[in-house]
Every structure is written in C-alpha cells, then in structure tokens.
Design a protein around this motif. Structure first.
Motif, mmCIF file in Angstrom:
data_model
loop_
_atom_site.group_PDB
_atom_site.id
_atom_site.type_symbol
_atom_site.label_atom_id
_atom_site.label_comp_id
_atom_site.label_asym_id
_atom_site.label_seq_id
_atom_site.Cartn_x
_atom_site.Cartn_y
_atom_site.Cartn_z
ATOM 1 N N LEU A 100 -82.390 -3.490 -14.266
ATOM 2 C CA LEU A 100 -82.081 -2.161 -13.754
ATOM 3 C C LEU A 100 -80.770 -2.220 -12.980
ATOM 4 O O LEU A 100 -80.591 -3.045 -12.087
ATOM 5 C CB LEU A 100 -83.205 -1.671 -12.839
ATOM 6 N N ALA A 101 -79.833 -1.324 -13.343
ATOM 7 C CA ALA A 101 -78.494 -1.413 -12.772
ATOM 8 C C ALA A 101 -77.835 -0.044 -12.700
ATOM 9 O O ALA A 101 -78.322 0.947 -13.247
ATOM 10 C CB ALA A 101 -77.636 -2.365 -13.605
ATOM 11 N N CYS A 102 -76.705 -0.015 -12.023
ATOM 12 C CA CYS A 102 -75.870 1.183 -11.942
ATOM 13 C C CYS A 102 -74.532 0.880 -12.588
ATOM 14 O O CYS A 102 -73.829 -0.055 -12.179
ATOM 15 C CB CYS A 102 -75.655 1.589 -10.485
ATOM 16 N N TYR A 117 -61.911 10.597 -8.886
ATOM 17 C CA TYR A 117 -63.061 10.812 -9.776
ATOM 18 C C TYR A 117 -63.963 9.596 -9.671
ATOM 19 O O TYR A 117 -63.487 8.455 -9.572
ATOM 20 C CB TYR A 117 -62.593 10.983 -11.222
ATOM 21 N N GLU A 118 -65.266 9.833 -9.694
ATOM 22 C CA GLU A 118 -66.207 8.721 -9.793
ATOM 23 C C GLU A 118 -67.496 9.216 -10.442
ATOM 24 O O GLU A 118 -67.907 10.360 -10.247
ATOM 25 C CB GLU A 118 -66.493 8.083 -8.430
ATOM 26 N N GLN A 119 -68.060 8.347 -11.245
ATOM 27 C CA GLN A 119 -69.297 8.681 -11.943
ATOM 28 C C GLN A 119 -70.187 7.453 -11.972
ATOM 29 O O GLN A 119 -69.727 6.333 -12.228
ATOM 30 C CB GLN A 119 -69.001 9.152 -13.370
ATOM 31 N N PHE A 120 -71.482 7.672 -11.687
ATOM 32 C CA PHE A 120 -72.449 6.574 -11.669
ATOM 33 C C PHE A 120 -73.622 6.939 -12.562
ATOM 34 O O PHE A 120 -73.989 8.106 -12.679
ATOM 35 C CB PHE A 120 -72.933 6.323 -10.236
ATOM 36 N N LYS A 121 -74.203 5.926 -13.170
ATOM 37 C CA LYS A 121 -75.324 6.174 -14.077
ATOM 38 C C LYS A 121 -76.317 5.021 -13.987
ATOM 39 O O LYS A 121 -75.936 3.837 -14.082
ATOM 40 C CB LYS A 121 -74.806 6.307 -15.515
ATOM 41 N N TRP A 122 -77.595 5.379 -13.793
ATOM 42 C CA TRP A 122 -78.644 4.367 -13.870
ATOM 43 C C TRP A 122 -78.754 3.889 -15.309
ATOM 44 O O TRP A 122 -78.760 4.700 -16.245
ATOM 45 C CB TRP A 122 -79.982 4.943 -13.442
ATOM 46 N N VAL A 123 -78.823 2.578 -15.496
ATOM 47 C CA VAL A 123 -78.953 2.021 -16.846
ATOM 48 C C VAL A 123 -79.998 0.917 -16.835
ATOM 49 O O VAL A 123 -80.225 0.255 -15.816
ATOM 50 C CB VAL A 123 -77.607 1.466 -17.375
ATOM 51 N N ASN A 124 -80.620 0.726 -17.957
ATOM 52 C CA ASN A 124 -81.595 -0.347 -18.136
ATOM 53 C C ASN A 124 -81.053 -1.286 -19.205
ATOM 54 O O ASN A 124 -80.986 -0.934 -20.382
ATOM 55 C CB ASN A 124 -82.946 0.225 -18.557
ATOM 56 N N ARG A 286 -78.362 2.072 -3.165
ATOM 57 C CA ARG A 286 -79.077 2.136 -1.880
ATOM 58 C C ARG A 286 -79.580 3.542 -1.574
ATOM 59 O O ARG A 286 -80.595 3.710 -0.892
ATOM 60 C CB ARG A 286 -78.154 1.661 -0.745
ATOM 61 N N THR A 287 -78.884 4.568 -2.070
ATOM 62 C CA THR A 287 -79.174 5.931 -1.634
ATOM 63 C C THR A 287 -79.789 6.820 -2.709
ATOM 64 O O THR A 287 -80.171 7.960 -2.411
ATOM 65 C CB THR A 287 -77.878 6.604 -1.133
ATOM 66 N N THR A 288 -79.905 6.331 -3.922
ATOM 67 C CA THR A 288 -80.362 7.170 -5.022
ATOM 68 C C THR A 288 -81.541 6.508 -5.722
ATOM 69 O O THR A 288 -81.457 5.340 -6.142
ATOM 70 C CB THR A 288 -79.236 7.401 -6.056
ATOM 71 N N ALA A 289 -82.620 7.241 -5.875
ATOM 72 C CA ALA A 289 -83.785 6.694 -6.572
ATOM 73 C C ALA A 289 -83.551 6.740 -8.072
ATOM 74 O O ALA A 289 -83.056 7.740 -8.608
ATOM 75 C CB ALA A 289 -85.022 7.505 -6.220
ATOM 76 N N PRO A 290 -83.896 5.672 -8.783
ATOM 77 C CA PRO A 290 -83.733 5.693 -10.248
ATOM 78 C C PRO A 290 -84.709 6.664 -10.879
ATOM 79 O O PRO A 290 -85.818 6.874 -10.357
ATOM 80 C CB PRO A 290 -84.048 4.253 -10.650
ATOM 81 N N PRO A 291 -84.334 7.291 -11.978
ATOM 82 C CA PRO A 291 -85.270 8.186 -12.674
ATOM 83 C C PRO A 291 -86.480 7.416 -13.188
ATOM 84 O O PRO A 291 -86.396 6.207 -13.459
ATOM 85 C CB PRO A 291 -84.437 8.760 -13.813
ATOM 86 N N ASN A 292 -87.573 8.097 -13.354
ATOM 87 C CA ASN A 292 -88.821 7.443 -13.767
ATOM 88 C C ASN A 292 -88.740 6.812 -15.150
ATOM 89 O O ASN A 292 -89.445 5.855 -15.440
ATOM 90 C CB ASN A 292 -89.978 8.449 -13.742
ATOM 91 N N ASN A 293 -87.871 7.352 -16.006
ATOM 92 C CA ASN A 293 -87.802 6.827 -17.381
ATOM 93 C C ASN A 293 -86.737 5.763 -17.554
ATOM 94 O O ASN A 293 -86.429 5.367 -18.652
ATOM 95 C CB ASN A 293 -87.532 7.970 -18.362
ATOM 96 N N THR A 294 -86.128 5.297 -16.462
ATOM 97 C CA THR A 294 -85.101 4.256 -16.582
ATOM 98 C C THR A 294 -85.739 2.896 -16.837
ATOM 99 O O THR A 294 -86.705 2.563 -16.206
ATOM 100 C CB THR A 294 -84.251 4.193 -15.293
#
Length: 294
Positions: A100-102, A117-124, A286-294
C-alpha cells in the motif's frame, strides 16, 4: 503502458510460493550477487528483460530541447527554450505494508521552485519488488498521474520530470527514470540516493572518490565504467550534504544538461522536485485514510 499491464497480468498468475520466493530475492542482480534461481524467476526475468530491451530502443540520451536555466546560465543560445516547470515523482509506502503506497507528482515553477501543482493517489502495488525491475512495479501509477495532468492541466505540464530512481545508471541501462520517460513520452532525469554496482563501478570506490573529490556544492565527477561508458554523475548537491546523489539521463536529455538542471534545483541533498514529492506524499499518508477498495 499496455506492455507493462501484460507483464503485470502474467506475474500475478504465479503460484503463491513462487511469488514469495521472488519477493525474497532482491539481491539477484545489481551487484548483490546471484543466488539459486527458480524456474519462475528465470521465466519472468527473461520476459522483463525482453520488455526492457524493446523499450530501450526508443531511448534518447541527447537534448531534444536545448534548455535555458535562468539564474544558472548567463545567456541563452538562439534556439534555447526557457525552463519554466520541472516535475518530480515518487512513491511512498505505508509503514508495515509493502504494497500500500501513495504515488505522487508535483510540479514546481522555475526558477522560484514553488509548488504550482500536486497530485497524490493511493495505489496497491501487487507485483513484488525485484532488483533491476523496479519500473514494472511502479511505472504504471506514475504514468497515470502524468496523463491526468496532461489532460486536466496541460498548461502546467512540466518540461522535465525528476524521478526518485535511476535512469541509464542501471545494469541494463534502462532504470525507472528511463522506463517512465519512454512510456510516458516525457523528458526525465534519474536521481539515485544510493549507488549500485554497474560496469565495474563499485559502491566502495565511488564513495571513496566522492570523499576525495567532492568538497563543495556543485562538485561532481563522471561515473565512467570499465567499458568506457559514462553512466551518470556523482554530485555534491549542497555544502551541508557530504553524501553525493547520483544523476543519470532518463530520456530526451543529455548527461551534462541533466547535471546542470539538477544543480539548479537543489536546496538540500535531494533536488526539490523529488524531495517535495517525497515529503508531501508522506504527509498525505499521515493525514488521509486509504479508500476501502485499495
């Protein structure tokens, strides 16, 4: 990108014991020596090597655009294009979870080095890490971020993207930065924080030379292997950072220009685009919960 997905689909069909073996075999290459290799490793390493070599045919290691760096170059050449935006990409992992990563992409203005500009995405990351094949684990997610920016904010598309990973400074001359540059069709520079053995260059020798030759900010030396190939540069990026970083061509840029660009965007040891992508992605975790389907 399609080729990466085909390779990903192939390895995820491996039986669980084979996947476990692969995940424990990070030292198969890149100077760490070779242990006993299973048939599964041989099968998929050959597939990955074939893919790398096919993509490497598209690699460009010269300047497709001559860059003018304000506050670094005194006068632009007649054909030079002013560097206005430089990007950085990184993937940061959740503690105690190797998958599990960003994934992060940041764009900085130049020469101000301010985030525009900045963009972050939870990834598995479902593929195991195997030394020498990092791109097959990470590249797809970075390409997605770049394509989102290209579609949604084309006016902020960076002219150069710095990658937390090597470019041509790689056992097969095609590390993550080169892989990403070719697949995403962007100009990239590889930033290595540790040195891996390649072409007769050992970590011990390179670090010893750095201690002897790199005394002040901007000092550098070429990483020339026994074959005579220049793989990149060891660079002391600031006066307060005695440990060098390792700069290499990613794609669509020459070795000397890559070095100049990195020198121009360093405030700390790691150049700002990569440093900010790393620190901001860790803050996101640290500040964002990963989505349940990640």
């Amino acid at each position: 990108l399609l080729m990466l997905r085909q390779v990903s689909a192939a390895i995820t069909k491996l039986p669980f014991p084979a996947l476990c073996w692969l995940m424990e075999s990070e030292s198969v290459d890149e100077g760490h020596g070779k242990g006993q290799q299973s048939p599964e490793y041989e099968k998929y390493s050959q597939l990955w090597e074939k893919t790398q070599l096919e993509l490497k045919q598209k690699l460009v290691t010269s300047d497709t655009t001559p860059w003018f760096l304000e506050h670094y170059h005194e006068t632009p050449s007649a054909k030079a294009e002013a560097l206005k935006f430089v990007g950085g990409v990184d993937i940061s992992f959740v503690k105690d979870d190797p998958n599990l990563a960003c994934a992060a992409l940041v764009v900085l203005s130049y020469p101000e080095l301010e985030v525009v500009y900045e963009q972050f995405k939870w990834v598995n990351l479902t593929l195991p890490y195997i030394s020498g094949f990092l791109a097959f684990r990470e590249c797809e997610f970075l390409v997605e971020l770049i394509n989102e920016l290209r579609t949604n904010k084309p006016d902020l598309m960076p002219q150069i993207i710095m990658v937390d990973g090597n470019g041509v400074l790689h056992p097969r001359g095609f590390g993550l930065a080169s892989h990403l540059g070719v697949v995403a069709d962007v100009c990239t520079i590889g930033i290595g924080k540790t040195f891996l053995h390649v072409d007769g260059l050992s970590k011990a020798d390179v670090i010893a030379k750095a201690k002897e030759d790199l005394h002040a900010k901007g000092d550098s030396f070429a990483l020339v292997g026994t074959s005579g190939t220049t793989w990149g540069y060891a660079l002391r990026s600031t006066d307060n950072a005695p440990n060098p970083i390792f700069v290499s061509v990613g794609h669509n840029i020459s070795p000397t220009t890559a070095l100049d660009v990195v020198k121009a965007v360093c405030k700390f040891r790691v150049p700002e685009p990569v440093r900010i992508a790393d620190t901001h992605s860790r803050e996101f975790i640290r500040t964002t919960a990963p989505p349940n389907n990640t």
